[in-house]
Scaffold this active site. Sequence first.
Site, short mmCIF file in Angstrom:
data_model
loop_
_atom_site.label_atom_id
_atom_site.label_comp_id
_atom_site.label_asym_id
_atom_site.label_seq_id
_atom_site.Cartn_x
_atom_site.Cartn_y
_atom_site.Cartn_z
N ARG A 146 34.38 -29.65 -11.71
CA ARG A 146 34.87 -29.67 -13.09
C ARG A 146 36.32 -29.22 -13.10
O ARG A 146 36.71 -28.31 -12.36
CB ARG A 146 34.04 -28.72 -13.96
N CYS A 173 40.55 -37.32 -13.11
CA CYS A 173 41.29 -38.58 -13.08
C CYS A 173 42.20 -38.73 -14.30
O CYS A 173 43.34 -39.19 -14.20
CB CYS A 173 40.34 -39.77 -12.97
N THR A 177 34.56 -17.65 -19.91
CA THR A 177 33.35 -17.69 -20.73
C THR A 177 33.42 -16.66 -21.85
O THR A 177 33.07 -16.96 -23.01
CB THR A 177 32.10 -17.45 -19.86
N CYS A 234 39.48 -37.75 -6.93
CA CYS A 234 38.18 -37.78 -7.59
C CYS A 234 37.14 -37.12 -6.69
O CYS A 234 36.97 -37.51 -5.54
CB CYS A 234 37.76 -39.22 -7.89
N CYS A 280 34.23 -34.61 -14.62
CA CYS A 280 35.13 -33.48 -14.35
C CYS A 280 36.47 -33.62 -15.06
O CYS A 280 37.16 -32.64 -15.26
CB CYS A 280 35.35 -33.31 -12.85
N SER A 291 30.39 -23.60 -13.56
CA SER A 291 31.39 -22.54 -13.46
C SER A 291 31.01 -21.68 -12.28
O SER A 291 29.96 -21.86 -11.68
CB SER A 291 31.40 -21.70 -14.74
N CYS A 329 30.30 -40.76 -11.73
CA CYS A 329 31.17 -39.81 -12.43
C CYS A 329 30.44 -38.52 -12.81
O CYS A 329 29.39 -38.56 -13.45
CB CYS A 329 31.75 -40.47 -13.67
#
Length: 601
Positions: free
Chosen positions: A366, A576, A402, A545, A573, A117, A570
């Site tokens: 992310r 895709c 958060t 991606c 995130c 984050s 990968c």
Amino acid sequence: MLLSRCPCSGRARQCFHALKLIQRDCLVSLHITRCASTAPVPRITTHYTIHPRDKDKRWEGVNMERFAEEADVVIVGAGPAGLSAAIRLKQLAAEHSKEIRVCLVEKASQIGAHTLSGACLEPRALQELFPDWKERGAPLKTPVTEDKFGILTKKYRIPVPILPGLPMVNHGNYIVRLGHFVSWLGEQAEALGVEVYPGYAAAEVLFHEDDSVKGIATNDVGIQKDGAPKATFERGLELHAKVTVFAEGCHGHLAKQLYKKYNLREKCQPQSYGIGLKELWSIDEKKWKPGRVEHTVGWPLDRHTYGGSFLYHLNEGEPLVALGFVVGLDYQNPYLNPFREFQRWKHHPSVQPTLDGGTRIAYGARALNEGGLQSIPKLTFPGGLLIGCSPGLMNVPKIKGTHTAMKSGMLASEAIFSQLINENLQSKTIGLDVQEYEENLKKSWVWKELYAVRNIRPSCHSILGVYGGMIYTGPDFAQLKPAKDCTPIEYPKPDGKISFDLLSSVALSGTNHEHDQPAHLTLKDDSIPVSRNLAVFDGPEQRFCPAGVYEYIPLETGEGSRLQINAQNCVHCKTCDIKDPSQNINWVVPEGGGGPAYNGM
């Protein structure tokens, strides 16, 4: 309604231990494997969710029994929401002298290793959860001292004043490395008696005969890349509970199934998303302004594409800055590449001077929810509930989720605990339906905050683009235009000092998966990538991606191309799964412990 608290049975402990040994022995370093195929439609997907094992002769005679453990509450995901829920449950149990068994599973090998984050943290929920958080050593080291906001053109930055009362005001907030904060929450949870199991991914939702949620099963391990069992194959463990809390984060793969089974999105708008890319830099101390928060919108994105940047100056004993770029996934041009937009942004005259002479030390990405209040689904169902960023409780104009995630977990636990200790409770289903959670959330400051900013996220599809403010209700994947209707975007080559190539960036994420396992990026139809995505949209997955997972390579015959999935790259995130224009990609969990290894991202 309570189970007496007891440790895992010896048999189950042995199962966890065996799974951990297999995971440890299988982990390998990041690399890309190229495979050859001469078939007209090469088989790409070998995962059992697409090719059932009961129809595969290689699985005949394999013991598929799973051990089961009983708990009062099972929580999926050790992020701010899941950990806050676990902590609050154990706090309430201690206050009322009750014994409650709380089990929490997390797919990352360590708590916080998959957390990414910005992050600028509003401490309101933390203050409620732990009024003595400072004394406990919570890693909030950088209070915000300065707020800056601007609109970028190609060469200039137009400053915009941040007036009191606007969502972007960060007075009283803290710049944090969220992974470190989550790791600290994990320590607090374990100290209270929460059973935390990192490295175990929840792969399946289990159901009672009455269709209420029974619990989850962790993923099987020891499966070859071609889908056959290895000699080391082990079934996952079943964890049963009266209530299962799903805190998977944005676009959770189990939450997707629950939306469909219980029709949870019937009365809300489609969720909209962004992809957030982030780097951590060590910079020249002379340019370091601890506590400064900077945000921009505008260049390099056009007026039809939602997005913006952040640049935060941390104060953790060394001159670190966290910087990132968010692109709304409702963008239309299939040639847009979020990673390369991020790299290009760093060369802006108002940004590059901060980075000149510095060193990039971390990278990650992310997806994040951007739909706001209108896109929040029904949060409860028999036997389970959704908390945090899984249903989408982020405050979009604040660029913060958060604090709302933590509060949702706390409210969920208070409602769950009330039912667990109610000896006169008459439940209509075996799994408890904790509807009070959603009712209490709607009475809380979380809902009031989200309601106040419910119309701020624009769709960017009006004539005025980003500045139109019109609400659009279509899913992100449907916004992509055919390649023939769009202009290719020419991106500058990375200079290796400020901007970088993709694979060297992924290497900084610490991403690691066991190579010899079925790709967890599954395709419902292996022919769709070439026949539709490549033919109509020029293969957008190779651009959206942020980790180089999808790659179109020429067939050995010299005619046409095939899709190669580099699953080892990968970073989890979920972009895709969200943006695929054919909705043919289904992200499922790999073997537990795989994925990025973020250090305070």
